[in-house]
Design a protein around this motif. Structure first.
Motif, PDB file in Angstrom:
ATOM      1  N   ALA A   1       1.105  32.800  46.426  1.00 63.13           N
ATOM      2  CA  ALA A   1       0.615  31.601  46.014  1.00 63.13           C
ATOM      3  C   ALA A   1       0.070  30.710  47.030  1.00 63.13           C
ATOM      4  O   ALA A   1      -0.821  30.078  46.951  1.00 63.13           O
ATOM      5  N   ALA A   2       0.977  30.408  47.745  1.00 61.66           N
ATOM      6  CA  ALA A   2       0.670  29.345  49.109  1.00 61.66           C
ATOM      7  C   ALA A   2      -0.365  29.986  49.956  1.00 61.66           C
ATOM      8  O   ALA A   2      -1.170  29.180  50.541  1.00 61.66           O
ATOM      9  N   ASN A   3      -0.808  31.103  49.901  1.00 60.21           N
ATOM     10  CA  ASN A   3      -1.815  31.806  50.544  1.00 60.21           C
ATOM     11  C   ASN A   3      -3.089  31.970  49.808  1.00 60.21           C
ATOM     12  O   ASN A   3      -4.025  32.492  50.297  1.00 60.21           O
ATOM     13  N   GLY A   4      -2.965  31.439  48.522  1.00 64.61           N
ATOM     14  CA  GLY A   4      -4.330  31.306  47.748  1.00 64.61           C
ATOM     15  C   GLY A   4      -4.426  31.925  46.596  1.00 64.61           C
ATOM     16  O   GLY A   4      -5.296  32.339  45.748  1.00 64.61           O
ATOM     17  N   GLY A   5      -3.151  32.946  46.289  1.00 63.32           N
ATOM     18  CA  GLY A   5      -3.023  33.798  45.091  1.00 63.32           C
ATOM     19  C   GLY A   5      -3.952  35.022  45.287  1.00 63.32           C
ATOM     20  O   GLY A   5      -4.245  35.394  46.204  1.00 63.32           O
ATOM     21  N   GLY A   6      -4.064  35.448  44.130  1.00 62.53           N
ATOM     22  CA  GLY A   6      -4.903  36.838  44.111  1.00 62.53           C
ATOM     23  C   GLY A   6      -4.102  38.018  43.484  1.00 62.53           C
ATOM     24  O   GLY A   6      -2.989  37.696  42.945  1.00 62.53           O
ATOM     25  N   ASN A   7      -4.666  39.123  43.705  1.00 68.08           N
ATOM     26  CA  ASN A   7      -3.924  40.430  43.039  1.00 68.08           C
ATOM     27  C   ASN A   7      -3.154  40.956  44.146  1.00 68.08           C
ATOM     28  O   ASN A   7      -3.479  41.302  45.305  1.00 68.08           O
ATOM     29  N   VAL A   8      -1.912  41.373  43.749  1.00 66.87           N
ATOM     30  CA  VAL A   8      -1.007  42.085  44.810  1.00 66.87           C
ATOM     31  C   VAL A   8      -0.448  43.199  44.223  1.00 66.87           C
ATOM     32  O   VAL A   8      -0.125  43.477  43.092  1.00 66.87           O
ATOM     33  N   PHE A   9      -0.398  44.160  44.888  1.00 65.79           N
ATOM     34  CA  PHE A   9       0.233  45.677  44.547  1.00 65.79           C
ATOM     35  C   PHE A   9       1.663  45.817  45.289  1.00 65.79           C
ATOM     36  O   PHE A   9       1.793  45.577  46.239  1.00 65.79           O
ATOM     37  N   VAL A  10       2.572  46.079  44.209  1.00 61.49           N
ATOM     38  CA  VAL A  10       3.956  46.431  44.552  1.00 61.49           C
ATOM     39  C   VAL A  10       4.444  47.459  44.114  1.00 61.49           C
ATOM     40  O   VAL A  10       3.940  48.184  42.944  1.00 61.49           O
ATOM     41  N   VAL A  11       5.153  48.486  45.023  1.00 55.09           N
ATOM     42  CA  VAL A  11       5.823  49.631  44.378  1.00 55.09           C
ATOM     43  C   VAL A  11       7.162  49.599  44.561  1.00 55.09           C
ATOM     44  O   VAL A  11       7.667  49.507  45.484  1.00 55.09           O
ATOM     45  N   GLY A  12       7.917  50.102  43.660  1.00 53.56           N
ATOM     46  CA  GLY A  12       9.445  50.073  43.696  1.00 53.56           C
ATOM     47  C   GLY A  12      10.087  51.322  42.754  1.00 53.56           C
ATOM     48  O   GLY A  12       9.392  52.318  42.724  1.00 53.56           O
ATOM     49  N   HIS A  13      11.064  50.982  41.927  1.00 60.64           N
ATOM     50  CA  HIS A  13      11.919  52.070  41.150  1.00 60.64           C
ATOM     51  C   HIS A  13      12.083  51.820  39.863  1.00 60.64           C
ATOM     52  O   HIS A  13      12.190  50.569  39.493  1.00 60.64           O
ATOM     53  N   GLY A  14      12.201  52.826  39.106  1.00 61.64           N
ATOM     54  CA  GLY A  14      12.350  52.714  37.752  1.00 61.64           C
ATOM     55  C   GLY A  14      13.297  51.587  37.243  1.00 61.64           C
ATOM     56  O   GLY A  14      13.286  50.653  36.381  1.00 61.64           O
ATOM     57  N   MET A  15      14.692  52.000  37.644  1.00 64.80           N
ATOM     58  CA  MET A  15      15.730  51.218  36.885  1.00 64.80           C
ATOM     59  C   MET A  15      15.703  49.808  37.516  1.00 64.80           C
ATOM     60  O   MET A  15      16.027  48.855  36.869  1.00 64.80           O
ATOM     61  N   ALA A  16      15.322  49.686  38.876  1.00 67.65           N
ATOM     62  CA  ALA A  16      15.184  48.526  39.399  1.00 67.65           C
ATOM     63  C   ALA A  16      14.149  47.532  39.018  1.00 67.65           C
ATOM     64  O   ALA A  16      14.375  46.288  38.824  1.00 67.65           O
ATOM     65  N   ILE A  17      13.076  47.945  38.701  1.00 67.25           N
ATOM     66  CA  ILE A  17      11.835  47.379  37.853  1.00 67.25           C
ATOM     67  C   ILE A  17      12.393  46.946  36.609  1.00 67.25           C
ATOM     68  O   ILE A  17      12.151  45.548  36.480  1.00 67.25           O
ATOM     69  N   GLY A  18      12.662  47.476  35.680  1.00 63.42           N
ATOM     70  CA  GLY A  18      13.086  47.085  34.581  1.00 63.42           C
ATOM     71  C   GLY A  18      14.289  45.981  34.646  1.00 63.42           C
ATOM     72  O   GLY A  18      14.311  45.255  33.786  1.00 63.42           O
ATOM     73  N   THR A  19      14.995  46.254  35.506  1.00 63.52           N
ATOM     74  CA  THR A  19      16.366  45.050  35.756  1.00 63.52           C
ATOM     75  C   THR A  19      15.634  43.906  36.285  1.00 63.52           C
ATOM     76  O   THR A  19      15.860  42.701  35.552  1.00 63.52           O
ATOM     77  N   MET A  20      14.771  44.070  37.042  1.00 59.95           N
ATOM     78  CA  MET A  20      14.069  42.667  37.787  1.00 59.95           C
ATOM     79  C   MET A  20      13.336  41.912  36.560  1.00 59.95           C
ATOM     80  O   MET A  20      13.295  40.839  36.753  1.00 59.95           O
ATOM     81  N   LEU A  21      12.522  42.833  35.716  1.00 62.09           N
ATOM     82  CA  LEU A  21      11.833  42.219  34.666  1.00 62.09           C
ATOM     83  C   LEU A  21      12.224  41.861  33.441  1.00 62.09           C
ATOM     84  O   LEU A  21      11.796  41.153  32.708  1.00 62.09           O
ATOM     85  N   SER A  22      13.700  42.077  33.318  1.00 60.83           N
ATOM     86  CA  SER A  22      14.478  42.129  31.941  1.00 60.83           C
ATOM     87  C   SER A  22      14.607  40.481  31.437  1.00 60.83           C
ATOM     88  O   SER A  22      14.519  40.250  30.289  1.00 60.83           O
ATOM     89  N   ASN A  23      14.749  39.598  32.364  1.00 60.67           N
ATOM     90  CA  ASN A  23      14.562  38.209  31.990  1.00 60.67           C
ATOM     91  C   ASN A  23      13.935  37.106  32.945  1.00 60.67           C
ATOM     92  O   ASN A  23      14.311  36.169  32.992  1.00 60.67           O
ATOM     93  N   ILE A  24      12.879  38.013  33.482  1.00 61.84           N
ATOM     94  CA  ILE A  24      12.386  37.067  34.485  1.00 61.84           C
ATOM     95  C   ILE A  24      11.559  35.911  34.126  1.00 61.84           C
ATOM     96  O   ILE A  24      11.127  34.865  34.719  1.00 61.84           O
ATOM     97  N   THR A  25      11.191  36.089  32.803  1.00 62.79           N
ATOM     98  CA  THR A  25      10.383  34.720  31.901  1.00 62.79           C
ATOM     99  C   THR A  25      11.503  33.894  31.529  1.00 62.79           C
ATOM    100  O   THR A  25      10.972  32.971  31.022  1.00 62.79           O
ATOM    101  N   GLY A  26      12.771  34.021  31.731  1.00 64.13           N
ATOM    102  CA  GLY A  26      13.722  33.131  30.904  1.00 64.13           C
ATOM    103  C   GLY A  26      14.207  33.571  29.999  1.00 64.13           C
ATOM    104  O   GLY A  26      15.284  33.012  29.252  1.00 64.13           O
ATOM    105  N   VAL A  27      13.747  34.650  29.137  1.00 63.64           N
ATOM    106  CA  VAL A  27      14.137  35.188  28.222  1.00 63.64           C
ATOM    107  C   VAL A  27      14.553  36.758  28.266  1.00 63.64           C
ATOM    108  O   VAL A  27      13.569  37.507  28.788  1.00 63.64           O
ATOM    109  N   GLU A  28      15.594  37.306  27.750  1.00 65.76           N
ATOM    110  CA  GLU A  28      15.692  38.868  27.961  1.00 65.76           C
ATOM    111  C   GLU A  28      14.830  39.459  26.908  1.00 65.76           C
ATOM    112  O   GLU A  28      14.799  39.108  25.840  1.00 65.76           O
ATOM    113  N   VAL A  29      14.136  40.654  27.586  1.00 69.53           N
ATOM    114  CA  VAL A  29      13.425  41.521  27.039  1.00 69.53           C
ATOM    115  C   VAL A  29      13.634  42.870  26.986  1.00 69.53           C
ATOM    116  O   VAL A  29      14.342  43.246  28.189  1.00 69.53           O
TER     117      VAL A  29
END
Length: 262
Positions: free
Chosen positions: A196-224
């Motif tokens: 964001a400090a570098n001007g934003g844009g599209n960013v590609f990320v590669v990770g792992h199934g369980m870790a991604i699910g855990t990471m995003l589970s409440n990242i918006t502030g709500v459990e999903v």
């Protein structure tokens, strides 16, 4: 007269300094608020996936099928211009990243490896059969069998199973749910703030199934709910003004699009 000139120069100096400070603050604020759109993919299928063995911090190369699905993903992502790429430092993730970007035709964007995006650490169960680990979890939690356990996981998530793995781990290395979530969210937020400090844009990320699910589970502030992610499926996440929005989870349409192109 001389005193008046000095006062006038002082006032002009203060005015110029205030304007420059305001412009700088406005510029910094605008830069920091640039939108970052993440395309977060799970790695391609590996040897340990194929053998149905526990694969957390342990690693294995992609199978021919895993390489193919990464190539499909790369073809399916054509038309989306990435500013940067980030990957877990585990081999299967970095291999997937390189294959995807090559298939997409991206040759110059920087790739950054980070251990913060690693999969869950399963301790002494690493490399063991999945049936052994999940069987032990089912027994500890007094389920009749793993089918009943998996039915419960679909409803309640993996927080309780990971708690049990940490208890049963003989190496004292396994991570529980909150450890994984804190580690991965800290990593994603650091990347988001940097881009964001570098001007934003599209960013590609590669990770792992369980870790991604855990990471995003409440990242918006709500459990999903975060269901199982297929290999090379994508989660689209937007970061804007310090907040995350999960646009899609486990999307396989990019892979399907790439298949049609090939």
């Amino acid at each position: 007269m001389k005193t008046q000139k000095i006062l006038l120069l002082f006032v002009l100096f203060l005015g110029t300094t205030s304007i420059m400070t305001a412009q700088k603050s406005k510029k910094e604020s605008t830069t920091q608020n640039k939108t970052v759109t993440f395309y977060i993919a799970r790695h391609g299928k590996t040897m340990l996936n194929t053998l149905d063995r526990v694969q957390g911090w342990s690693d294995a190369p992609l199978t021919p099928e895993g390489i193919a699905v990464a190539e499909y993903l790369g073809k399916g992502l054509k038309g989306i211009e990435f500013k940067a790429a980030y990957t877990s430092d585990l081999g299967r993730a970095t291999q997937t990243t390189n294959i995807v970007l090559k298939a997409k035709g991206e040759k110059k964007i920087p790739i950054t490896e980070t251990e913060g995006l690693r999969e869950t650490n399963f301790g002494s169960y690493e490399g063991d059969l999945n049936s052994k680990m999940w069987g032990d979890i089912a027994l500890y939690l007094h389920f009749k069998n793993t089918d009943d356990l998996f039915a419960n996981v679909k409803l309640s998530g993996v927080e309780e199973p990971l708690r049990v793995v940490k208890i049963l781990d003989k190496l004292n290395m396994a991570e529980d749910y909150e450890q994984v979530r804190t580690r991965t969210q800290n990593a994603l937020r650091a990347i988001a703030e940097k881009e964001a400090a570098n001007g934003g844009g599209n960013v590609f990320v590669v990770g792992h199934g369980m870790a991604i699910g855990t990471m995003l589970s409440n990242i918006t502030g709500v459990e999903v709910a975060t269901p199982h992610m297929a290999n090379a499926s994508v989660c689209k996440v937007v970061y804007e003004e310090g907040k995350f929005t999960v646009v899609s989870f486990g999307d396989t349409s990019y892979v399907e699009k790439g298949k049609k192109e090939l």
